[in-house]
Design a protein around this motif. Structure first.
Motif, PDB file in Angstrom:
ATOM      1  N   HIS A   1      13.207  13.465   2.839  1.00 43.23           N
ATOM      2  CA  HIS A   1      12.245  13.076   1.806  1.00 43.23           C
ATOM      3  C   HIS A   1      11.141  12.222   2.439  1.00 43.23           C
ATOM      4  O   HIS A   1      10.826  11.136   1.944  1.00 43.23           O
ATOM      5  N   LYS A   2      10.579  12.728   3.501  1.00 44.32           N
ATOM      6  CA  LYS A   2       9.614  11.973   4.299  1.00 44.32           C
ATOM      7  C   LYS A   2       8.362  11.599   3.519  1.00 44.32           C
ATOM      8  O   LYS A   2       7.893  10.463   3.584  1.00 44.32           O
ATOM      9  N   THR A   3       7.799  12.548   2.768  1.00 46.98           N
ATOM     10  CA  THR A   3       6.549  12.286   2.048  1.00 46.98           C
ATOM     11  C   THR A   3       6.710  11.171   1.022  1.00 46.98           C
ATOM     12  O   THR A   3       5.881  10.261   0.925  1.00 46.98           O
ATOM     13  N   ALA A   4       7.792  11.228   0.244  1.00 48.00           N
ATOM     14  CA  ALA A   4       8.044  10.198  -0.763  1.00 48.00           C
ATOM     15  C   ALA A   4       8.233   8.831  -0.113  1.00 48.00           C
ATOM     16  O   ALA A   4       7.768   7.811  -0.628  1.00 48.00           O
ATOM     17  N   ALA A   5       8.904   8.808   1.044  1.00 45.54           N
ATOM     18  CA  ALA A   5       9.143   7.551   1.750  1.00 45.54           C
ATOM     19  C   ALA A   5       7.838   6.968   2.290  1.00 45.54           C
ATOM     20  O   ALA A   5       7.611   5.751   2.212  1.00 45.54           O
ATOM     21  N   LEU A   6       6.976   7.815   2.840  1.00 38.80           N
ATOM     22  CA  LEU A   6       5.684   7.349   3.342  1.00 38.80           C
ATOM     23  C   LEU A   6       4.826   6.785   2.208  1.00 38.80           C
ATOM     24  O   LEU A   6       4.166   5.748   2.362  1.00 38.80           O
ATOM     25  N   THR A   7       4.834   7.462   1.076  1.00 37.56           N
ATOM     26  CA  THR A   7       4.072   7.004  -0.094  1.00 37.56           C
ATOM     27  C   THR A   7       4.583   5.644  -0.561  1.00 37.56           C
ATOM     28  O   THR A   7       3.795   4.736  -0.877  1.00 37.56           O
ATOM     29  N   LEU A   8       5.901   5.484  -0.597  1.00 36.72           N
ATOM     30  CA  LEU A   8       6.500   4.212  -1.001  1.00 36.72           C
ATOM     31  C   LEU A   8       6.130   3.107  -0.023  1.00 36.72           C
ATOM     32  O   LEU A   8       5.753   2.001  -0.444  1.00 36.72           O
ATOM     33  N   GLY A   9       6.225   3.386   1.261  1.00 33.75           N
ATOM     34  CA  GLY A   9       5.889   2.379   2.270  1.00 33.75           C
ATOM     35  C   GLY A   9       4.458   1.894   2.143  1.00 33.75           C
ATOM     36  O   GLY A   9       4.184   0.690   2.241  1.00 33.75           O
ATOM     37  N   ARG A  10       3.532   2.826   1.911  1.00 35.06           N
ATOM     38  CA  ARG A  10       2.119   2.453   1.746  1.00 35.06           C
ATOM     39  C   ARG A  10       1.924   1.603   0.490  1.00 35.06           C
ATOM     40  O   ARG A  10       1.167   0.624   0.484  1.00 35.06           O
ATOM     41  N   ALA A  11       2.610   1.963  -0.581  1.00 31.03           N
ATOM     42  CA  ALA A  11       2.487   1.217  -1.834  1.00 31.03           C
ATOM     43  C   ALA A  11       3.003  -0.212  -1.682  1.00 31.03           C
ATOM     44  O   ALA A  11       2.399  -1.169  -2.183  1.00 31.03           O
ATOM     45  N   ILE A  12       4.096  -0.373  -0.976  1.00 27.83           N
ATOM     46  CA  ILE A  12       4.654  -1.706  -0.732  1.00 27.83           C
ATOM     47  C   ILE A  12       3.686  -2.550   0.081  1.00 27.83           C
ATOM     48  O   ILE A  12       3.423  -3.722  -0.240  1.00 27.83           O
ATOM     49  N   SER A  13       3.131  -1.967   1.127  1.00 30.73           N
ATOM     50  CA  SER A  13       2.178  -2.696   1.970  1.00 30.73           C
ATOM     51  C   SER A  13       0.955  -3.133   1.173  1.00 30.73           C
ATOM     52  O   SER A  13       0.455  -4.257   1.336  1.00 30.73           O
ATOM     53  N   LEU A  14       0.473  -2.274   0.291  1.00 30.36           N
ATOM     54  CA  LEU A  14      -0.692  -2.617  -0.550  1.00 30.36           C
ATOM     55  C   LEU A  14      -0.376  -3.771  -1.492  1.00 30.36           C
ATOM     56  O   LEU A  14      -1.209  -4.662  -1.711  1.00 30.36           O
ATOM     57  N   GLU A  15       0.827  -3.784  -2.046  1.00 26.01           N
ATOM     58  CA  GLU A  15       1.219  -4.870  -2.947  1.00 26.01           C
ATOM     59  C   GLU A  15       1.301  -6.199  -2.197  1.00 26.01           C
ATOM     60  O   GLU A  15       0.881  -7.242  -2.710  1.00 26.01           O
ATOM     61  N   PHE A  16       1.811  -6.172  -0.995  1.00 26.25           N
ATOM     62  CA  PHE A  16       1.934  -7.406  -0.213  1.00 26.25           C
ATOM     63  C   PHE A  16       0.578  -7.910   0.264  1.00 26.25           C
ATOM     64  O   PHE A  16       0.412  -9.107   0.529  1.00 26.25           O
ATOM     65  N   ASP A  17      -0.388  -7.029   0.363  1.00 29.09           N
ATOM     66  CA  ASP A  17      -1.745  -7.456   0.743  1.00 29.09           C
ATOM     67  C   ASP A  17      -2.358  -8.380  -0.315  1.00 29.09           C
ATOM     68  O   ASP A  17      -3.327  -9.085  -0.034  1.00 29.09           O
ATOM     69  N   LYS A  18      -1.800  -8.369  -1.523  1.00 28.32           N
ATOM     70  CA  LYS A  18      -2.328  -9.193  -2.608  1.00 28.32           C
ATOM     71  C   LYS A  18      -1.865 -10.654  -2.512  1.00 28.32           C
ATOM     72  O   LYS A  18      -2.381 -11.518  -3.215  1.00 28.32           O
ATOM     73  N   LEU A  19      -0.872 -10.915  -1.656  1.00 21.84           N
ATOM     74  CA  LEU A  19      -0.366 -12.277  -1.537  1.00 21.84           C
ATOM     75  C   LEU A  19      -1.362 -13.172  -0.818  1.00 21.84           C
ATOM     76  O   LEU A  19      -2.192 -12.710  -0.033  1.00 21.84           O
ATOM     77  N   ILE A  20      -1.257 -14.477  -1.065  1.00 23.26           N
ATOM     78  CA  ILE A  20      -2.154 -15.437  -0.430  1.00 23.26           C
ATOM     79  C   ILE A  20      -1.984 -15.412   1.086  1.00 23.26           C
ATOM     80  O   ILE A  20      -0.931 -15.068   1.606  1.00 23.26           O
TER      81      ILE A  20
END
Length: 247
Positions: A112-131
């Motif tokens: 399930h490589k595509t779903a995992a890559l999409t999830l990883g990118r989404a997590i990284s984007l959310e963490f970019d919002k932190l101070i």
């Protein structure tokens, strides 16, 4: 693996949740008693013991073709036994980058490589919002009572504290035991009492307030600080709310 596994046992709660998130519902045949998410799906799966007290004969009976494990959460001797049953995929995670890499690798292993890559990118984007700036606050993160144990450096929890702009008062490796005198000497501005693995609750805040009258004593959701799978999607929003309560 040459072919995507069809019979998976996960012995790591956060990675169990990840497998369900990736759509492996029908492939998961066994989990631990500590695998609690997603609530509506884990109840239907066979429990193979605890993360450190696995039922090896039952696992062998289930005939898995892949076991998902973790270096820190599972016992080495039991992992070596499991290797005689089928391939064992072992993660070793200390920070966000390691978690995102793990998600990608698990996705590849289970097909399930595509779903995992999409999830990883989404997590990284959310963490970019932190101070990005330090809060100049020192924190002790308690994970156990009798004896007191804290999250030290070189842990995933410590990396999450850093992401929040907080400084860990204990720079010992891993999860050292501490006593009341050591906590007083460390003089933290904040004490986080985690919901897991020890279930700290309201009744424990008085205990620490008496010990550290100048510190803020806060109950925190341990899953947000220590689960390194798909739950990381929720952690940044939780951290932002926590940071607002501190400032």
């Amino acid at each position: 693996m040459a072919h995507a596994p069809k019979r998976i046992i996960s012995i790591v709660p956060s990675q169990t949740e990840l497998l369900f998130y990736l759509g492996l519902d029908k492939n998961i045949i066994g989990i631990t008693k500590f695998c609690t998410h997603p609530h509506d799906k884990v109840t239907t799966k066979i429990k193979v013991g605890g993360t450190k007290q696995l039922n090896i004969p039952l696992i062998r009976q289930l005939q898995p073709d892949l076991i998902i494990a973790n270096k820190e959460e599972n016992e080495r001797a039991q992992i070596e036994e499991l290797m005689n049953i089928c391939p064992v995929w072992i993660s070793d995670i200390n920070d966000l980058q390691g978690a995102v890499s793990m998600i990608k690798s698990v996705g590849e292993v289970v097909g399930h490589k595509t779903a995992a890559l999409t999830l990883g990118r989404a997590i990284s984007l959310e963490f970019d919002k932190l101070i990005k700036t330090p809060l100049n606050m020192r924190v002790a993160y308690l994970i156990w009572r009798k004896p007191y144990m804290v999250a030290g450096n070189d842990t995933f929890i410590d990396s999450m504290l850093q992401r929040c702009g907080l400084t860990n008062v204990f720079d010992s490796p891993r999860y050292p035991e501490v006593n009341a005198e050591m906590l007083v000497a460390a003089n933290p501005d904040i004490v986080f009492l985690s919901s897991e693995p020890y279930p700290f609750g309201d009744k424990h805040t008085k205990e620490f307030k008496a010990m550290l009258p100048n510190a803020k004593i806060i109950l925190v959701d341990g899953e947000m600080f220590s689960w390194y799978g798909s739950r990381l999607l929720q952690s940044p929003a939780y951290f932002l709310s926590l940071i607002e309560s501190l400032t």
